[in-house]
Design a protein around this motif. Structure first.
Motif, PDB file in Angstrom:
ATOM      1  N   UNK A 273       0.829  -1.202   0.000  1.00 31.15           N
ATOM      2  CA  UNK A 273       0.000   0.000   0.000  1.00 31.15           C
ATOM      3  C   UNK A 273       0.866   1.257   0.000  1.00 31.15           C
ATOM      4  N   UNK A 274       1.874   1.264   0.876  1.00 34.56           N
ATOM      5  CA  UNK A 274       2.766   2.421   0.969  1.00 34.56           C
ATOM      6  C   UNK A 274       3.462   2.646  -0.362  1.00 34.56           C
ATOM      7  N   UNK A 275       3.984   1.582  -0.939  1.00 32.41           N
ATOM      8  CA  UNK A 275       4.708   1.680  -2.198  1.00 32.41           C
ATOM      9  C   UNK A 275       3.792   2.180  -3.317  1.00 32.41           C
ATOM     10  N   UNK A 276       2.591   1.660  -3.361  1.00 31.96           N
ATOM     11  CA  UNK A 276       1.648   2.067  -4.392  1.00 31.96           C
ATOM     12  C   UNK A 276       1.309   3.553  -4.290  1.00 31.96           C
ATOM     13  N   UNK A 277       1.077   4.030  -3.080  1.00 33.65           N
ATOM     14  CA  UNK A 277       0.736   5.437  -2.885  1.00 33.65           C
ATOM     15  C   UNK A 277       1.920   6.347  -3.187  1.00 33.65           C
ATOM     16  N   UNK A 278       3.110   5.924  -2.825  1.00 26.38           N
ATOM     17  CA  UNK A 278       4.300   6.717  -3.137  1.00 26.38           C
ATOM     18  C   UNK A 278       4.496   6.831  -4.648  1.00 26.38           C
ATOM     19  N   UNK A 279       4.319   5.710  -5.345  1.00 29.05           N
ATOM     20  CA  UNK A 279       4.464   5.732  -6.797  1.00 29.05           C
ATOM     21  C   UNK A 279       3.347   6.542  -7.458  1.00 29.05           C
ATOM     22  N   UNK A 280       2.230   6.706  -6.756  1.00 27.76           N
ATOM     23  CA  UNK A 280       1.145   7.532  -7.266  1.00 27.76           C
ATOM     24  C   UNK A 280       1.425   9.013  -7.061  1.00 27.76           C
ATOM     25  N   UNK A 313      18.211   4.432  -3.595  1.00 28.41           N
ATOM     26  CA  UNK A 313      17.340   5.589  -3.846  1.00 28.41           C
ATOM     27  C   UNK A 313      15.900   5.113  -4.067  1.00 28.41           C
ATOM     28  N   UNK A 314      14.977   6.032  -3.865  1.00 28.06           N
ATOM     29  CA  UNK A 314      13.572   5.692  -4.066  1.00 28.06           C
ATOM     30  C   UNK A 314      13.263   5.468  -5.548  1.00 28.06           C
ATOM     31  N   UNK A 315      13.975   6.156  -6.420  1.00 32.99           N
ATOM     32  CA  UNK A 315      13.793   5.932  -7.853  1.00 32.99           C
ATOM     33  C   UNK A 315      14.143   4.491  -8.209  1.00 32.99           C
ATOM     34  N   UNK A 316      15.276   4.034  -7.667  1.00 40.53           N
ATOM     35  CA  UNK A 316      15.677   2.641  -7.901  1.00 40.53           C
ATOM     36  C   UNK A 316      14.643   1.674  -7.306  1.00 40.53           C
ATOM     37  N   UNK A 317      14.081   2.072  -6.161  1.00 43.59           N
ATOM     38  CA  UNK A 317      13.062   1.225  -5.526  1.00 43.59           C
ATOM     39  C   UNK A 317      11.845   1.069  -6.439  1.00 43.59           C
ATOM     40  N   UNK A 318      11.463   2.183  -7.086  1.00 47.61           N
ATOM     41  CA  UNK A 318      10.320   2.117  -7.997  1.00 47.61           C
ATOM     42  C   UNK A 318      10.568   1.160  -9.148  1.00 47.61           C
ATOM     43  N   UNK A 319      11.771   1.244  -9.755  1.00 45.33           N
ATOM     44  CA  UNK A 319      12.104   0.348 -10.859  1.00 45.33           C
ATOM     45  C   UNK A 319      12.120  -1.102 -10.382  1.00 45.33           C
ATOM     46  N   UNK A 320      12.683  -1.325  -9.205  1.00 41.80           N
ATOM     47  CA  UNK A 320      12.757  -2.677  -8.660  1.00 41.80           C
ATOM     48  C   UNK A 320      11.350  -3.224  -8.398  1.00 41.80           C
ATOM     49  N   UNK A 321      10.458  -2.356  -7.895  1.00 43.47           N
ATOM     50  CA  UNK A 321       9.092  -2.796  -7.583  1.00 43.47           C
ATOM     51  C   UNK A 321       8.379  -3.284  -8.833  1.00 43.47           C
ATOM     52  N   UNK A 322       8.573  -2.565  -9.957  1.00 47.42           N
ATOM     53  CA  UNK A 322       7.971  -2.998 -11.215  1.00 47.42           C
ATOM     54  C   UNK A 322       8.610  -4.282 -11.718  1.00 47.42           C
ATOM     55  N   UNK A 323       9.934  -4.357 -11.599  1.00 41.92           N
ATOM     56  CA  UNK A 323      10.647  -5.539 -12.106  1.00 41.92           C
ATOM     57  C   UNK A 323      10.255  -6.795 -11.343  1.00 41.92           C
ATOM     58  N   UNK A 324      10.015  -6.664 -10.038  1.00 40.76           N
ATOM     59  CA  UNK A 324       9.697  -7.820  -9.205  1.00 40.76           C
ATOM     60  C   UNK A 324       8.188  -8.106  -9.161  1.00 40.76           C
ATOM     61  N   UNK A 325       7.392  -7.224  -9.805  1.00 40.50           N
ATOM     62  CA  UNK A 325       5.949  -7.459  -9.804  1.00 40.50           C
ATOM     63  C   UNK A 325       5.260  -7.035  -8.533  1.00 40.50           C
ATOM     64  N   UNK A 326       5.956  -6.242  -7.697  1.00 43.42           N
ATOM     65  CA  UNK A 326       5.283  -5.750  -6.497  1.00 43.42           C
ATOM     66  C   UNK A 326       4.156  -4.795  -6.854  1.00 43.42           C
ATOM     67  N   UNK A 327       4.344  -4.016  -7.905  1.00 47.41           N
ATOM     68  CA  UNK A 327       3.317  -3.148  -8.463  1.00 47.41           C
ATOM     69  C   UNK A 327       3.358  -3.341  -9.967  1.00 47.41           C
ATOM     70  N   UNK A 328       2.290  -3.010 -10.639  1.00 44.07           N
ATOM     71  CA  UNK A 328       2.246  -3.227 -12.088  1.00 44.07           C
ATOM     72  C   UNK A 328       1.265  -2.246 -12.709  1.00 44.07           C
TER      73      UNK A 328
END
Length: 333
Positions: A273-280, A313-328
């Motif tokens: 949830x936190x990750x999704x809202x941050x990416x939003x 970095x948070x930017x790297x976290x965003x890329x990692x989240x997409x790559x790992x399927x945590x968010x899509x």
């Protein structure tokens, strides 16, 4: 028998008597018909107007019948022509009626509803009438009450980022729906089963009004608008939103109380949830308010996610989240 050509019973009897007698005075004919002379004379004058009788030129005071083959044939021909004209008129009226029946619809395709109570009632009607899917664009989180999901009915909802960020956690978006956030939502919209839609008409602070749109080209355009906004919006993961986390991850073990627990196999539901809202595009403070967590709790969880992903970095976290399927871009599950 002769009523079809406009003769009543008395007139027909008088004509038949004249045909039988060949010629007769009014008194003799009245006696034969057992009618008063005044009535008999009135009947003869009607027959004269119809061309069925005339005063005799050979015998003064007598009436004679016109030849039935000629007189009745002319009346029948006239009657047929009148019937033909009536048939044409009826066909024209039927065609006009069909044309009008195809376009009512133009009156009924769109209706305007005014007043807070009436608008709320119509929103509820549209939503409760859905059996397959509800599509909604929300510009006010309070509108989420109008799209609370029901079992068996799919819900796709797009919320404006500013609205989501500014709303208090108590007025959360609808849970149990597929949620997405967009930089800008062009306007409120609710569509049920792609056959009935409702659009708020008035700006905030004005007398509430809404436009109800039935299946037509306008509704198709509104659905096209929804799909375009939906494609560009970013998926949100909120607890209870119906989108499961990645396989092998814990549920919401750390959600209770908002505390952070060490994650060994992957992010839990609150992390997602936190990750999704941050990416939003929401700030840490907005995320904390939205999820009813402490600001430090959110920051600790973000730090834990960065460590889990092995990034700095948070930017790297965003890329990692997409790559790992945590968010899509498309909802998981």
């Amino acid at each position: 028998m002769l009523g079809a050509i406009g003769l009543d019973a008395g007139q027909e009897s008088a004509y038949r008597a004249l045909v039988a007698l060949g010629a007769a005075e009014v008194a003799d004919l009245a006696h034969r018909l057992a009618l008063p002379e005044t009535d008999t004379e009135r009947a003869l004058r009607r027959l004269e107007q119809q061309g069925l009788a005339s005063r005799s030129s050979a015998w003064k005071g007598r009436w004679v019948a016109a030849p039935p083959g000629v007189a009745l044939g002319a009346l029948l021909t006239q009657q047929r022509r009148q019937l033909e004209r009536a048939e044409l008129a009826a066909a024209s009226l039927a065609q006009e009626y069909r044309a009008e029946a195809e376009g009512p619809a133009v009156h009924d395709l769109v209706e305007v509803v005014t007043g807070a109570s009436a608008v709320a009632h119509r929103f509820a009607q549209v939503r409760l009438g859905a059996v397959v899917e509800v599509c909604a664009l929300l510009t006010e989180v309070s509108q989420g009450e109008a799209v609370q999901p029901r079992p068996g009915v799919a819900h796709r909802v797009v919320i404006e980022r500013e609205t989501l960020a500014a709303s208090p956690s108590a007025a959360a978006p609808p849970r149990g729906a597929q949620l997405r956030v967009a930089d800008r939502v062009p306007g409120g919209l609710l569509v049920a089963d792609r056959r009935l839609g409702i659009v708020p008409l008035t700006a905030r602070g004005s007398e509430p009004a809404a436009l109800v749109v039935h299946g037509c080209g306008l509704l198709d355009s509104l659905l096209g608008l929804f799909e375009a906004v939906w494609r560009e919006a970013l998926p949100l993961r909120l607890a209870g939103g119906g989108a499961p986390g990645p396989a092998g991850t814990p549920g919401a073990a750390g959600a209770a109380g908002g505390g952070y627990e060490e994650v060994t196999t992957g992010p839990d539901a609150t992390d997602l949830e936190i990750l999704s809202l941050l990416l939003a595009g929401m700030t840490d403070a907005r995320v904390a308010k939205r999820l009813d967590l402490g600001l430090r709790t959110v920051q600790r969880r973000v730090k834990g996610l960065m460590e889990l992903a092995g990034v700095t970095t948070r930017l790297q976290l965003g890329w990692h989240a997409y790559a790992k399927g945590w968010v899509a871009r498309e909802p998981l599950g």
